[in-house]
Design an enzyme around this catalytic site. Structure first.
Site, short mmCIF file in Angstrom:
data_model
loop_
_atom_site.label_atom_id
_atom_site.label_comp_id
_atom_site.label_asym_id
_atom_site.label_seq_id
_atom_site.Cartn_x
_atom_site.Cartn_y
_atom_site.Cartn_z
N HIS A 251 27.30 42.78 26.92
CA HIS A 251 26.88 43.23 28.26
C HIS A 251 26.12 44.56 28.24
CE1 HIS A 251 30.19 40.49 30.17
NE2 HIS A 251 29.15 39.82 29.73
N THR B 105 40.90 40.80 28.34
CA THR B 105 39.84 40.28 29.23
C THR B 105 40.42 39.21 30.14
OG1 THR B 105 37.72 39.11 29.37
CG2 THR B 105 39.02 38.73 27.37
N SER B 106 39.98 39.23 31.40
CA SER B 106 40.47 38.25 32.36
C SER B 106 39.88 36.87 32.07
CB SER B 106 40.14 38.68 33.79
OG SER B 106 38.74 38.88 33.91
N ASP C 214 31.23 50.56 27.29
CA ASP C 214 31.60 51.97 27.11
C ASP C 214 31.35 52.53 25.71
OD1 ASP C 214 33.79 50.92 25.60
OD2 ASP C 214 35.07 50.87 27.38
#
Ligand code: OAD
Length: 244
Positions: free
Chosen positions: A119, A188-189, A104
């Protein structure tokens, strides 16, 4: 929230800190986390099924439209207190590297400088064939716009499942993780590789690992310190406790 004195002291004197962030950091800006449910038109799709080269080959227009929707959502939001706290931390620590899985661009918008985008970035668009970047394209109501050079289809410059991460960003991230004294994993997972392995690489090399997340993750049991809650609330308190 009370922070252990030894952690605050380490933060105050460390010269090398790495933070990795995920979608949770942008949640308080109004963006959905990656593994949250989709809404409206997109509720019937799983993000994992839209973020892949196969999906783009199968139905390029669907994928283009999904990213256009997300690009618009990002344009309407601002960084939150968590993003700004990371800018404050960067100003106080000699070597600070911010590794983000987010596409983003909110960390840079907040003012973070040493940012590695693992990413990609949703605002960048490039040709799927010849890799040429473009900032403008024609009408996309009926079909996916094409590259002005080779007529290949345009796509977002983000990493899809099954694709390699940008090599320079990944190499710099691995090097930073392996040589830091403190490693923060935030929002973050920690289930997507290779990003998830960076905290473990840091830990194995002797770094103190701190997790800030809304809920427990696979990293929680391995971290030296775990704080559960919103990063936009916890990070400013950390800054205040150490440097306030
Ligand atoms: P996820 O959606 O998997 O995880 C977000 C995490 O943030 C969850 O553990 C939430 O509990 C936590 N969270 C939510 N709100 C929070 C808040 N306000 N403060 C702190 N934590 C909060 O997102 P990521 O871990 O970023 O990659 O996902 C990693 C990658 O998976 C994405 O970059 C994407 C996806 O595959 C690609 O598309 C290549």
């Amino acid at each position: 929230m009370n922070f252990p004195a030894d952690l605050l002291s380490l933060l105050g004197r460390t010269s090398k800190l790495v933070a990795i962030t995920g979608a949770g950091v942008s949640q308080e800006s109004g963006l959905r986390t990656f593994r949250d449910a989709q809404t409206g038109l997109w509720a019937q799709y799983k993000p994992e099924d839209l973020a892949s080269p196969e999906a783009f080959r199968r139905d390029p227009k669907l994928i283009w439209d999904w990213y256009a929707w997300r690009r618009e959502a990002v344009k309407g939001v601002r960084p939150n207190a968590g993003h700004y706290a990371l800018v404050d931390i960067e100003a106080r620590i000699p070597e600070f590297t911010l590794i983000t899985q987010n596409v983003d661009g909110l960390h840079r918008m907040a003012g973070s400088k040493n940012v590695l985008e693992l990413h990609g970035n949703i605002q960048r668009v490039r040709c799927a064939e010849c890799y040429t970047f473009t900032e403008t394209w024609g009408d996309d109501t009926e079909s996916v716009p094409q590259c002005s050079i080779c007529s290949g289809l345009l796509r977002p410059d983000v990493v899809w499942f099954g694709e390699a991460l940008p090599r320079d960003q990944l190499e710099a991230a691995v090097e930073a993780a392996r040589t830091c004294e403190l490693f923060f994993s935030i929002g973050t997972s920690g289930v997507v590789q290779p990003a998830a392995s960076l905290a473990h690489a840091a830990r194995n090399r002797g770094a103190v690992v701190v997790e800030i997340n809304a809920e427990p993750t696979p990293l929680s049991s391995k971290a030296n310190y775990v704080f559960h809650g919103k990063s936009g609330e916890i990070l400013p308190r950390v800054v205040e406790a150490v440097w306030g």
